[in-house]
Design a protein around this motif. Structure first.
Motif, PDB file in Angstrom:
ATOM      1  N   SER A   1       0.828  -1.213   0.000  1.00  0.00           N
ATOM      2  CA  SER A   1       0.000   0.000   0.000  1.00  0.00           C
ATOM      3  C   SER A   1       0.854   1.252   0.000  1.00  0.00           C
TER       4      SER A   1
ATOM      5  N   HIS B   1      -0.439  -2.243  -6.877  1.00  0.00           N
ATOM      6  CA  HIS B   1      -1.244  -1.999  -5.674  1.00  0.00           C
ATOM      7  C   HIS B   1      -2.738  -2.018  -6.017  1.00  0.00           C
ATOM      8  N   PRO B   2      -3.474  -3.011  -5.481  1.00  0.00           N
ATOM      9  CA  PRO B   2      -4.886  -3.152  -5.840  1.00  0.00           C
ATOM     10  C   PRO B   2      -5.790  -2.508  -4.789  1.00  0.00           C
ATOM     11  N   PHE B   3      -7.093  -2.649  -4.978  1.00  0.00           N
ATOM     12  CA  PHE B   3      -8.076  -2.082  -4.045  1.00  0.00           C
ATOM     13  C   PHE B   3      -9.076  -3.165  -3.667  1.00  0.00           C
ATOM     14  N   ASN B   4      -9.497  -3.113  -2.441  1.00  0.00           N
ATOM     15  CA  ASN B   4     -10.354  -4.165  -1.899  1.00  0.00           C
ATOM     16  C   ASN B   4     -11.832  -3.877  -2.216  1.00  0.00           C
TER      17      ASN B   4
ATOM     18  N   ASP C   1      -3.564   5.936  -2.315  1.00  0.00           N
ATOM     19  CA  ASP C   1      -3.491   5.829  -0.852  1.00  0.00           C
ATOM     20  C   ASP C   1      -3.159   7.164  -0.203  1.00  0.00           C
TER      21      ASP C   1
ATOM     22  N   LEU D   1      -6.602   8.697  -0.038  1.00  0.00           N
ATOM     23  CA  LEU D   1      -7.402   8.011   0.985  1.00  0.00           C
ATOM     24  C   LEU D   1      -6.920   8.378   2.383  1.00  0.00           C
TER      25      LEU D   1
END
Ligand SMILES: NC(=O)C1=CN([C@@H]2O[C@H](COP(=O)(O)OP(=O)(O)OC[C@H]3O[C@@H](n4cnc5c(N)ncnc54)[C@H](O)[C@@H]3O)[C@@H](O)[C@H]2O)C=CC1
Ligand SMILES: C[N+](C)(C)CC(=O)CC(=O)[O-]
Length: 469
Positions: free
Chosen positions: A115, A136-139, A187, A190
């Protein structure tokens, strides 16, 4: 290239990667020393099996197998793509990459789900540093398309390009981050919102629910389709972005934000947040919340798909990649898909109108199969439906797999009669449709015979289907 991926670390994110790769037809090997990993991943894959195929009108590929391995050395064998998803601990990640490089193919992409770490930090002490990229993925990884792809300095663009191609192939949107920075792009954004939210709770100014409401009833909806800058451009009115900055620029210097400070996550703040979160959502289990999240994401993404906007445009492109020729079985399988959540009505089952859509899709697939495709239509010829008679035989629920089998009952001159049967996964009949179509000229809007190629193929199918009756 053999479609074999390896996932190292099978927690929240590793499980999501396993699901996305496997459902997009890749064989997946997993290494995670935790004996409960297989069970955890199984639960994620089950949720993904329901949700991911709902996004597409085209049939999904045959899912790849998932195997669990006792050693990392065994798991990486033969993999062309290796995705690390162990906890966010730099020493641990570097150790994992060093071991991976001792056993993997020199041609394999090694990608990290980190992240926040930069590729140059992760490459410390690696024999082949250029082989590693950040992805880097996203949930939930199986539904959200964004993956931040960071190459950084001293990288070999061969691996970034290969990663981009593979990730695109499994339906993701690789966003190439031009310079490596801590926490990439998303990120950082976020984190800013998260910090501000923590201050609002700590200072007793808002509850967790009020903060969530302020996002989901307002700007969260804007962000999903236009992001930040395009949205604010509109807020500037006719004069656009420059005017927006002029209007709201001074406020940036007012104390509207506490971003420069970080609240201490002391016991009091943790308890306040956890208690408020329990009051807000504690009546639902995690699996319930995941299903609610996934169903809502599917509905939002499908709405964007209808508009061809933002992430919805990507779904259309993935549909094109997934589409396969119909084959030559008798009867023809013209539709193979999952029933999406947005097709259900207040009775909790697939709405009657959607049956019409499924049968219309079946006819369109048959038309393309006989050569009456988009090019044929663009050239001024098509079929119009003159009559449709649907019989509803059993209800169908969201998440169920359906197929439509189609027979050409009549193919004579301009007349075309199709008999469709919609069935569930076990071959049980859900609905039938008797459909009569007329070939038309799009110039005169009147009926006329099809062009010779299409006519011949329809007549051949009609006689084949008649013989097989
Ligand atoms: N949870 C999230 O929302 C997101 C997390 N990430 C990143 O993904 C990575 C993984 O995060 P999560 O899945 O949330 O963590 P997690 O704690 O859910 O899963 C980590 C998994 O790694 C396994 N593991 C530990 N040591 C290992 C080793 N030496 N070899 C193989 N497996 C090992 C653990 O048993 C566990 O199953 C982190 O780098 C995180 O920053 C990225 C995007 C979102
Ligand atoms: C909280 N997090 C930093 C691990 C979040 C992410 O990395 C991405 C996400 O899915 O929100």
């Amino acid at each position: 290239m053999r479609k074999l991926a390896c996932v190292i670390g099978g927690g929240v994110i590793g499980g999501g990667w396993v699901a996305r790769f496997a459902l997009m037809g890749w064989e997946v090997r997993v290494f995670d020393p935790d004996p409960r990993a297989a069970e955890r991943i199984g639960a994620v894959v089950k949720g993904a099996e329901r949700a991911l195929p709902m996004l597409f009108e085209s049939p999904m590929p045959k899912p790849g197998g998932v195997s669990y391995h006792a050693t990392l050395a065994e798991a990486v064998q033969g993999a062309s793509y290796i995705q690390e998803s162990v906890p966010e601990d730099l020493d641990l990640k570097v150790k994992v990459f060093q071991e991976v490089q001792c056993h993997c193919s020199c041609d394999a992409v090694i990608a990290s789900s980190t992240s926040g770490f930069r590729p140059s930090q992760l490459r410390e002490g690696l024999e082949r540093p250029g082989q590693l990229v950040v992805a880097h993925p996203f949930n939930p990884v199986y539904l959200l398309p964004l993956v931040e792809l960071v190459q950084g300095a001293n990288a070999d663009p061969y691996f970034t390009d290969k990663a981009e191609e593979i990730l695109t192939g499994i339906g993701m949107y690789p966003l190439r981050i031009r310079s490596e920075i801590d926490a990439h792009i998303a990120d950082r954004l976020l984190e800013a919102v998260w910090r501000e939210a923590l201050w609002l709770v700590k200072d007793g100014l808002a509850t967790t629910q009020e903060i969530d409401d302020s996002i989901r009833y307002g700007f969260g909806l804007r962000w999903a389709q236009m992001g930040l800058f395009e949205t604010y451009r509109i807020a500037g009115g006719e004069a656009g972005m420059a005017h927006f900055l002029e209007k709201f620029g001074p406020a940036l210097k007012w104390p509207w934000s506490r971003l420069t400070e970080v609240p201490d996550l002391d016991a009091d703040l943790v308890k306040t947040i956890a208690d408020q979160s329990d009051a807000q959502s504690g009546n639902r289990g995690i699996r319930d919340l995941e299903r609610l999240r996934d169903d809502n994401l599917v509905a939002i993404l499908r709405a964007l798909k209808g508009q061809g906007a933002a992430a919805g445009k990507l779904l259309k492109e993935q549909d094109d990649r997934l589409r396969r020729p119909l084959g030559d079985g008798v009867p023809l399988v013209t539709v193979r898909r999952k029933v999406p959540v947005d097709w259900t009505d207040s009775n909790g089952h697939m709405n009657e109108g959607r049956y019409g859509q499924v049968f219309s899709d079946a006819s369109e697939a048959l038309m393309a199969h006989v050569g009456a495709d988009q090019a044929y239509i663009a050239a001024g010829n098509s079929y119009f439906t003159a009559e449709t008679n649907i019989r509803y035989r059993a209800e169908t629920l969201a998440g169920e797999d359906i197929v439509v089998e189609t027979r050409v009952a009549l193919g004579a001159g301009k007349k075309l009669r199709l008999l469709h049967e919609m069935k569930g996964a076990n071959g049980d009949l859900r609905a039938t449709c008797d459909q009569f179509l007329l070939h038309v000229s799009l110039q005169t809007r009147r009926s006329c015979p099809p062009l010779p190629d299409v006519r011949q193929r329809i007549e051949a199918l009609a006689s084949l289907h008649d013989r097989a009756r």
